[in-house]
Design a protein around this motif. Structure first.
Motif, PDB file in Angstrom:
ATOM      1  N   CYS A 179      -8.666  -3.677  -2.528  1.00 36.38           N
ATOM      2  CA  CYS A 179      -9.843  -3.084  -1.887  1.00 36.38           C
ATOM      3  C   CYS A 179      -9.573  -2.764  -0.416  1.00 36.38           C
ATOM      4  N   HIS A 180      -8.916  -3.674   0.275  1.00 33.94           N
ATOM      5  CA  HIS A 180      -8.585  -3.438   1.678  1.00 33.94           C
ATOM      6  C   HIS A 180      -7.595  -2.294   1.810  1.00 33.94           C
ATOM      7  N   ALA A 181      -6.628  -2.227   0.913  1.00 36.15           N
ATOM      8  CA  ALA A 181      -5.628  -1.161   0.985  1.00 36.15           C
ATOM      9  C   ALA A 181      -6.246   0.215   0.739  1.00 36.15           C
ATOM     10  N   ILE A 182      -7.251   0.283  -0.129  1.00 38.38           N
ATOM     11  CA  ILE A 182      -7.881   1.581  -0.418  1.00 38.38           C
ATOM     12  C   ILE A 182      -8.685   2.074   0.773  1.00 38.38           C
ATOM     13  N   PHE A 232     -16.205   6.238   8.120  1.00 36.39           N
ATOM     14  CA  PHE A 232     -16.928   5.692   6.969  1.00 36.39           C
ATOM     15  C   PHE A 232     -16.146   4.548   6.329  1.00 36.39           C
ATOM     16  N   SER A 233     -14.840   4.745   6.111  1.00 38.75           N
ATOM     17  CA  SER A 233     -14.036   3.681   5.514  1.00 38.75           C
ATOM     18  C   SER A 233     -13.942   2.465   6.430  1.00 38.75           C
ATOM     19  N   TRP A 234     -13.843   2.711   7.743  1.00 33.75           N
ATOM     20  CA  TRP A 234     -13.778   1.599   8.685  1.00 33.75           C
ATOM     21  C   TRP A 234     -15.097   0.826   8.740  1.00 33.75           C
ATOM     22  N   TRP A 235     -16.199   1.550   8.621  1.00 36.54           N
ATOM     23  CA  TRP A 235     -17.514   0.911   8.606  1.00 36.54           C
ATOM     24  C   TRP A 235     -17.681   0.047   7.353  1.00 36.54           C
ATOM     25  N   MET A 236     -17.249   0.561   6.208  1.00 36.72           N
ATOM     26  CA  MET A 236     -17.322  -0.220   4.970  1.00 36.72           C
ATOM     27  C   MET A 236     -16.423  -1.447   5.042  1.00 36.72           C
ATOM     28  N   CYS A 237     -15.242  -1.268   5.586  1.00 38.31           N
ATOM     29  CA  CYS A 237     -14.317  -2.397   5.709  1.00 38.31           C
ATOM     30  C   CYS A 237     -14.866  -3.449   6.673  1.00 38.31           C
ATOM     31  N   GLY A 238     -15.499  -3.007   7.774  1.00 36.29           N
ATOM     32  CA  GLY A 238     -16.059  -3.949   8.730  1.00 36.29           C
ATOM     33  C   GLY A 238     -17.168  -4.791   8.130  1.00 36.29           C
ATOM     34  N   THR A 256       2.537 -10.447   9.360  1.00 31.98           N
ATOM     35  CA  THR A 256       1.897 -10.004   8.113  1.00 31.98           C
ATOM     36  C   THR A 256       0.632  -9.207   8.383  1.00 31.98           C
ATOM     37  N   GLY A 257      -0.169  -9.645   9.341  1.00 33.97           N
ATOM     38  CA  GLY A 257      -1.385  -8.908   9.676  1.00 33.97           C
ATOM     39  C   GLY A 257      -1.111  -7.586  10.347  1.00 33.97           C
ATOM     40  N   LEU A 258       0.035  -7.471  11.026  1.00 33.67           N
ATOM     41  CA  LEU A 258       0.348  -6.218  11.711  1.00 33.67           C
ATOM     42  C   LEU A 258       0.842  -5.154  10.744  1.00 33.67           C
ATOM     43  N   PHE A 259       1.724  -5.536   9.818  1.00 33.56           N
ATOM     44  CA  PHE A 259       2.330  -4.559   8.919  1.00 33.56           C
ATOM     45  C   PHE A 259       1.661  -4.526   7.539  1.00 33.56           C
ATOM     46  N   CYS A 260       1.108  -5.622   7.083  1.00 33.12           N
ATOM     47  CA  CYS A 260       0.438  -5.674   5.771  1.00 33.12           C
ATOM     48  C   CYS A 260      -0.893  -6.418   5.904  1.00 33.12           C
ATOM     49  N   PRO A 261      -1.873  -5.845   6.576  1.00 36.36           N
ATOM     50  CA  PRO A 261      -3.154  -6.549   6.727  1.00 36.36           C
ATOM     51  C   PRO A 261      -3.873  -6.776   5.407  1.00 36.36           C
ATOM     52  N   CYS A 262      -3.632  -5.917   4.427  1.00 40.08           N
ATOM     53  CA  CYS A 262      -4.292  -6.106   3.136  1.00 40.08           C
ATOM     54  C   CYS A 262      -3.813  -7.389   2.461  1.00 40.08           C
ATOM     55  N   VAL A 263      -2.526  -7.704   2.597  1.00 37.53           N
ATOM     56  CA  VAL A 263      -1.990  -8.937   2.010  1.00 37.53           C
ATOM     57  C   VAL A 263      -2.576 -10.163   2.702  1.00 37.53           C
ATOM     58  N   LEU A 264      -2.651 -10.123   4.024  1.00 37.08           N
ATOM     59  CA  LEU A 264      -3.216 -11.247   4.761  1.00 37.08           C
ATOM     60  C   LEU A 264      -4.684 -11.448   4.425  1.00 37.08           C
ATOM     61  N   PHE A 265      -5.420 -10.342   4.278  1.00 38.65           N
ATOM     62  CA  PHE A 265      -6.833 -10.452   3.923  1.00 38.65           C
ATOM     63  C   PHE A 265      -6.996 -11.048   2.532  1.00 38.65           C
TER      64      PHE A 265
END
Length: 238
Positions: free
Chosen positions: A105-108, A140-146, A77-86
């Motif tokens: 939010c994670h998917a965006i 930028f998106s990766w920084w916000m997600c982190g 689930t984390g590999l293919f759909c990390p947004c669902v796992l989060f």
């Protein structure tokens, strides 16, 4: 009536009256220091703590950051759909938050940024200007997600008194985001699992017996002469 019962109060003269104290504005509203109230309080609920209270020490994580293969379901689930796992992780951590909101939010920010980068490279080609814009948007998106996911991991560590594994929560998600999601899911799954079987013993009560006047009394006489009060119980282990 007034002459028969003279007043007990004595009127003071101006010379005998006590001098009035000068009260400064706001002087009566100053807080009073009470030694009995100076106790330690819980930073979460604000309740007073006893003097012998010691905060629990930080515990290590039950699984390592690279132990994704220990739970196959969360790994895929984390590999293919990390947004669902989060989203599932936040739903377990905060019961009043549905999993769909953090999932979107994670998917965006993550999946949406990657999809935009692939679409831009596929339709417009890769040139220096386009590559710069793609990298800037992804960073930028990766920084916000982190930052967002790191705060969630910090809340998890604070709730269960966990140590930083392996470093600051935001840095963990920036460098090993998918592994961190799987580790957090395994940690909460192990602590909040409802599938743990508890050994129980079922005791079946004896059948209900009715007492009669004639025949029931005759049947009950031989049984009473055997062992006295003897009751058979059937025990069945679950």
């Amino acid at each position: 009536m007034g002459d028969d019962h003279p007043s007990k109060y004595v009127k003071l003269s101006k010379d005998q009256a006590l001098p009035a104290e000068d009260i400064k504005p706001g002087e009566l509203n100053q807080p009073i220091d009470v030694p009995q109230l100076r106790v330690r309080k819980c930073c979460e609920c604000g309740q007073a703590l006893p003097e012998s209270f010691e905060p629990p020490a930080d515990e290590p994580w039950t699984t390592g950051i690279c132990g994704c293969a220990e739970d196959t379901e969360s790994c895929w689930t984390g590999l293919f759909c990390p947004c669902v796992l989060f989203g599932r992780n936040i739903e377990k951590l905060k019961e009043d938050t549905p999993w769909t909101t953090p999932c979107v939010c994670h998917a965006i920010f993550v999946e949406g940024g990657m999809a935009l980068a692939v679409a831009t490279a596929a339709f417009n080609g890769i040139d220096p200007n386009t590559s710069f814009l793609i990298c800037e948007g992804l960073l930028f998106s990766w920084w916000m997600c982190g930052i967002y996911t790191g705060l969630v991991r910090q809340s998890l560590q604070k709730k269960y008194h966990l140590k930083n594994s392996p470093c600051d929560p935001c840095m963990v998600h920036c460098c090993m985001h998918w592994c961190a999601l799987c580790q957090e899911h395994r940690e909460m799954k192990g602590r909040l699992s409802d599938d743990a079987a508890v050994p129980m013993t079922m005791v079946n009560p004896p059948p209900v017996q009715e007492m009669g006047a004639g025949r029931d009394h005759q049947h009950s006489t031989p049984s009473a002469s055997n062992d006295g009060n003897h009751t058979t119980l059937e025990m069945q282990a679950l």
